[in-house]
Design a protein around this motif. Structure first.
Motif, short mmCIF file in Angstrom:
data_model
loop_
_atom_site.label_atom_id
_atom_site.label_comp_id
_atom_site.label_asym_id
_atom_site.label_seq_id
_atom_site.Cartn_x
_atom_site.Cartn_y
_atom_site.Cartn_z
N ILE A 30 0.83 -1.21 0.00
CA ILE A 30 0.00 0.00 0.00
C ILE A 30 0.86 1.26 0.00
O ILE A 30 0.57 2.22 -0.73
N SER A 31 1.93 1.27 0.78
CA SER A 31 2.78 2.47 0.81
C SER A 31 3.51 2.68 -0.51
O SER A 31 3.66 3.82 -0.97
N THR A 32 3.92 1.60 -1.19
CA THR A 32 4.54 1.73 -2.51
C THR A 32 3.50 2.20 -3.52
O THR A 32 3.80 3.04 -4.38
N LEU A 33 2.28 1.72 -3.42
CA LEU A 33 1.21 2.15 -4.30
C LEU A 33 0.92 3.64 -4.13
O LEU A 33 0.76 4.37 -5.11
N ILE A 34 0.89 4.12 -2.90
CA ILE A 34 0.68 5.55 -2.64
C ILE A 34 1.80 6.37 -3.26
O ILE A 34 1.55 7.38 -3.92
N PHE A 35 3.03 5.93 -3.08
CA PHE A 35 4.17 6.66 -3.61
C PHE A 35 4.12 6.75 -5.14
O PHE A 35 4.29 7.82 -5.72
N VAL A 36 3.86 5.63 -5.79
CA VAL A 36 3.85 5.61 -7.26
C VAL A 36 2.68 6.42 -7.81
O VAL A 36 2.86 7.24 -8.72
N PHE A 37 1.48 6.23 -7.27
CA PHE A 37 0.33 6.95 -7.81
C PHE A 37 0.38 8.44 -7.49
O PHE A 37 -0.11 9.25 -8.30
N ALA A 38 0.94 8.84 -6.37
CA ALA A 38 1.06 10.27 -6.09
C ALA A 38 2.00 10.93 -7.08
O ALA A 38 1.71 12.00 -7.62
N GLY A 39 3.13 10.30 -7.35
CA GLY A 39 4.09 10.89 -8.27
C GLY A 39 3.63 10.87 -9.71
O GLY A 39 3.66 11.89 -10.41
N GLU A 40 3.19 9.72 -10.17
CA GLU A 40 2.76 9.61 -11.57
C GLU A 40 1.44 10.33 -11.82
O GLU A 40 1.24 10.92 -12.88
N GLY A 41 0.56 10.29 -10.84
CA GLY A 41 -0.71 11.00 -10.99
C GLY A 41 -0.52 12.50 -11.08
O GLY A 41 -1.21 13.19 -11.83
N SER A 42 0.44 13.02 -10.34
CA SER A 42 0.71 14.46 -10.42
C SER A 42 1.27 14.83 -11.79
O SER A 42 0.94 15.89 -12.33
N GLY A 43 2.10 13.97 -12.36
CA GLY A 43 2.63 14.23 -13.69
C GLY A 43 1.55 14.23 -14.75
O GLY A 43 1.51 15.11 -15.62
N VAL A 44 0.64 13.28 -14.68
CA VAL A 44 -0.46 13.20 -15.64
C VAL A 44 -1.40 14.40 -15.47
O VAL A 44 -1.79 15.04 -16.45
N ALA A 45 -1.73 14.73 -14.22
CA ALA A 45 -2.63 15.85 -13.97
C ALA A 45 -2.00 17.17 -14.41
O ALA A 45 -2.66 18.00 -15.04
N PHE A 46 -0.73 17.37 -14.10
CA PHE A 46 -0.05 18.61 -14.50
C PHE A 46 0.04 18.71 -16.02
O PHE A 46 -0.12 19.80 -16.58
N ASN A 47 0.26 17.59 -16.68
CA ASN A 47 0.32 17.59 -18.14
C ASN A 47 -1.03 17.96 -18.75
O ASN A 47 -1.09 18.71 -19.72
#
Length: 107
Positions: A30-47
Motif C-alpha cells: 500500500i505504501s509503494t502504491l501511494i508513492f507511485v500513484f502520487a508521483g505519476e498522478g501528479s505528472g499526468v494531472a499537471f500535463n
C-alpha cells in the motif's frame, strides 16, 4: 565478496502465513502504491492542466514535490508496521544484512 550461505536466514514455511508477515507485506504494498500513484498522478494531472507543460522547470518541480510528499505519506503509513520500507531494495538490504529472513523478504 560473496555471502556465506551458512549465515543466511531462510525462514520456516509457517512464517509465510503468519499475521505479522502478511500485515507487513500488505502495508509495504500500500505504501509503494501511494508513492507511485502520487508521483505519476501528479505528472499526468499537471500535463493535462498545462497542455504539455510537464517538461518545463515548474513541471519538474511539481513532480519532485509530489514524489516527495508521496514518499512521506508512504513511510508515515508503514513506519510502525513494516519499518517504513517503501522501496523493495530496502527489503533486499534488510535480508542481506540479516535483519529479516528470505521467506519474509519474498512475501
Amino acid at each position: 565478496m560473496s555471502i556465506p550461505f551458512s549465515r543466511v536466514a531462510w525462514g520456516r514455511p509457517e512464517e509465510a502465513t503468519h499475521p505479522d508477515t502478511l500485515k507487513s507485506a500488505l502495508t509495504e504494498f500500500i505504501s509503494t502504491l501511494i508513492f507511485v500513484f502520487a508521483g505519476e498522478g501528479s505528472g499526468v494531472a499537471f500535463n493535462k492542466l498545462t497542455d504539455d507543460g510537464s517538461t518545463t522547470p515548474v513541471g519538474l518541480v511539481a513532480a519532485a514535490l509530489a514524489h516527495g510528499f508521496g514518499l512521506f505519506i508512504g513511510v508515515a503509513v508503514s513506519a510502525n508496521i513494516s519499518g517504513g520500507q517503501v522501496n523493495p531494495a530496502m527489503t533486499f538490504g534488510a535480508f542481506i544484512g540479516g535483519n529479516i529472513t528470505l521467506l519474509r523478504g519474498i512475501v
